[in-house]
Structure formats: structure tokens, C-alpha cells
Scaffold this active site. Structure first.
Site, PDB file in Angstrom:
ATOM      1  CG  HIS A   1      -2.103  -0.866   1.109  1.00  0.00           C
ATOM      2  ND1 HIS A   1      -2.944  -0.836   0.018  1.00  0.00           N
ATOM      3  CD2 HIS A   1      -2.611  -1.797   1.953  1.00  0.00           C
ATOM      4  CE1 HIS A   1      -3.918  -1.716   0.195  1.00  0.00           C
ATOM      5  NE2 HIS A   1      -3.734  -2.316   1.361  1.00  0.00           N
TER       6      HIS A   1
ATOM      7  CB  CYS B   1      -2.097   3.008  -4.930  1.00  0.00           C
ATOM      8  SG  CYS B   1      -3.043   1.519  -4.586  1.00  0.00           S
TER       9      CYS B   1
END
Length: 333
Positions: free
Chosen positions: A212, A308
Site C-alpha cells: 500500500h 498505488c
């Protein structure tokens, strides 16, 4: 995470009665036949006539409405405004208290998530200061006691990247679940994981490792920061450590791609020429200037770290590394 329904996580001047259209004070109505509103009777007592009493009552009513006890500008009117402001202040205080509470829970979630991985790092016993690649050892047995899905460790000196790598049944399992198996709280850092499409022993030509992009600069947030040239140049080396083999990698490109661009996910290649073509494509699409110190012809194994992009849902930052050295760890299994 949206905590206040707007974020993922962010004098009335009093008017007088005349201005408000209310009644104004009126003088007592004058009688039709006397200057004094009261006329004397035979006994000498003052008594208003019937019509005068009516006129006076109307005038007095108007006076009360304009500024008396029940008027808009009087005691009850002011109390009405006071009640409204009291309600507004109470609601504002409740919203503030709830917002501070939610922010506190989120802050605790980030702190707790970081502490979990700090404790795991201590448990790993990773020897980072050794000069020889083979001397960089990990206590795999201690880590397996916490999570049997452990397959490796990723470490990038000079950054926050220093985490265990797991492999789940699919690529969704560890998006919210941390290394200890917890999914509680408002903040989910998940776990760094090897793609379920890759071999668990890192025997593929190209292994894809996901993490993440966290707001507190943990997990793989540093990868997106490397779209800045100076940041990219400052940390060019990362290590992939496994129970059977250690790998030292040098970064050669950083691509920012749409999440639908799946052609980048190639775990194996038909031959060496196909691998060189793949690496050249990554260099050509790189968001930063590609270094020239990686001999593409000498690279036989790739490791790709993915997180991301700024918009989280639509893009991915893809850090491409080529293995420039490998060695069996001193405690190889």
C-alpha cells in the site's frame, strides 16, 4: 477513508421592531370630547368611556407587541434567538467532538500499524549491517510462528521499506490483513505480498511484490515518492531475502501506468531477448531518467515493486529492479 462524509479523511445584527415589521408603541388614543382620556363622573372618579377603553386597549396591545413582554423585540423574541444559537453551538460541539474522536482513532490506527511492523522487524533478527550478501540473515522460524504465509523480506536502505513478504491464496487476501492476521480498526496497512501468480520460492524470471501507499509514508509509499528524480537517485538498491537465496537488486526504471495495463505483469519470458525487450520498454516509459549503471545483458532475474498512484484507484507506480548479485544466506534452509 472518509471520516466526516466530506474527506477520506477534513453575525446576525439584531433589528428593532420597526425594521422587522412588528408593531410599534402607540400613544393612548384621545377621547372624542375631552383632552383627558378620562372624564369625571358625579362621584369625582375617573372612568374611561366605552369607546375610549377600546381605543386605549388597542394602543396598549400594539405597545406590548412592539417592545413588551410578548413582542418580537422583547424578552420572548430574544429568548427564541438565544435558543437557536444554543442549539447551533451544541450541534457544533458534538460534530467537533465526533470529528476529534474519529481523527484520534485514525491516528491510533496508523501508530498501531507501524508498531506491529516494528515489532515484527525486531523478531526477524535481520542482520542489515553486514557487508557480505550471504551474511544478511533472517530468523524465518520466528516469523513462521506468527504467519506461515511468510516467503521473504524486502529491505531498501535509506527508506521506510523494511517488511516481511507473504503470499496469500489470491491478491486480495492481504490488502487489509496485517502480518498478524488482524483486520480491525479504521486503518488497514495490510501486508507486503508476492503476487499469487508468482512461484512462492521466487524462481520466476520476474516476481511482482505489492504494498500500500500509506499516508504516513510507510509500506510502499516511498516508491511513489521516487517519481522525483533526486529521490529515485538517492536509493537505488534494495534486497529481497528468502530462506534459500538472497538477492541484491538495482533499480533501472520507474513507470506510472494505468491499473488496466496488465501487459506489464509478465512473470516469465520466452528467452533472454524477450526479457531485454521488456526491460527496454520499462526504461522507455520511465517517469524518471533511467540510470546507465545497470548492464541489461547481465541481468537474469527481475523484481518489480508495485504500489498505488496519487489517485489510488486508477494508476500504479511500478519500480523495476534487476538482480545484480545473489547468494545463499548463511542460515539457508
Amino acid at each position: 477513508m472518509n471520516t466526516n462524509k466530506q474527506n477520506p479523511y477534513r453575525a446576525n445584527s439584531a433589528q428593532g421592531p420597526a425594521q422587522q415589521g412588528g408593531f410599534v408603541s402607540a400613544r393612548p388614543a384621545q377621547p372624542r370630547h375631552a383632552a383627558n382620556p378620562y372624564s369625571a363622573n358625579a362621584c369625582g372618579a375617573a372612568r374611561p368611556s366605552t369607546q375610549n377603553a377600546v381605543d386605549y386597549s388597542r394602543a396598549n396591545y400594539g405597545s406590548n407587541m412592539g417592545g413588551g413582554k410578548h413582542g418580537r423585540g422583547g424578552k420572548h423574541g430574544g429568548s427564541g434567538k438565544s435558543r437557536v444559537w444554543t442549539i447551533v453551538l451544541i450541534v457544533a460541539a458534538i460534530v467537533l467532538a465526533v470529528s476529534l474522536g474519529v481523527l484520534g482513532v485514525i491516528g491510533y490506527g496508523y501508530w498501531h500499524g507501524t508498531k506491529v511492523y516494528d515489532d515484527i522487524s525486531a523478531t526477524s533478527g535481520l542482520a542489515k549491517e553486514e557487508t557480505a550478501l550471504a551474511d544478511m540473515t533472517v530468523n524465518w522460524d520466528a516469523l513462521r510462528e506468527q504467519n506461515e504465509d511468510i516467503v521473504g523480506w524486502v529491505y531498501m536502505p535509506g527508506t521506510s521499506i523494511d517488511y516481511p513478504i507473504v503470499q496469500g491464496e489470491n491478491d486480495e487476501e492481504y490488502l487489509q490483513k496485517d502480518f498478524t492476521g488482524s483486520t480491525s480498526g479504521l486503518v488497514h496497512k495490510g501486508t507486503i505480498f508476492l503476487s499469487a501468480d508468482n512461484a512462492g520460492d521466487f524462481s520466476d524470471s520476474n516476481s511482482f511484490i505489492y504494498g500500500h501507499n500509506m499516508n504516513d509514508e510507510t509500506m510502499f509509499a516511498h516508491i511513489l515518492a521516487m517519481t522525483d528524480q533526486a529521490t529515485f537517485d538517492a536509493a537505488r538498491t534494495f534486497y529481497i531475502l528468502t530462506p534459500t537465496q538472497n538477492y541484491r537488486c538495482r533499480t533501472y526504471a520507474l513507470d506510472v501506468v494505468k491499473n488496466t495495463e496488465t501487459n506489464i505483469l509478465q512473470p516469465n519470458f520466452a528467452d533472454e531477448a524477450a526479457m531485454r525487450s521488456y526491460m527496454t520498454a520499462r526504461i522507455n516509459d520511465s517517469a524518471v531518467g533511467a540510470p546507465t549503471d545497470v548492464d541489461l545483458a547481465s541481468v537474469t532475474k527481475l523484481f518489480t515493486l508495485i504500489t498505488c498512484g496519487d489517485d489510488y484507484a486508477n494508476t500504479r507506480a511500478v519500480l523495476c529492479g534487476g538482480c545484480v548479485e545473489q547468494a545463499a544466506p548463511a542460515n539457508a534452509e
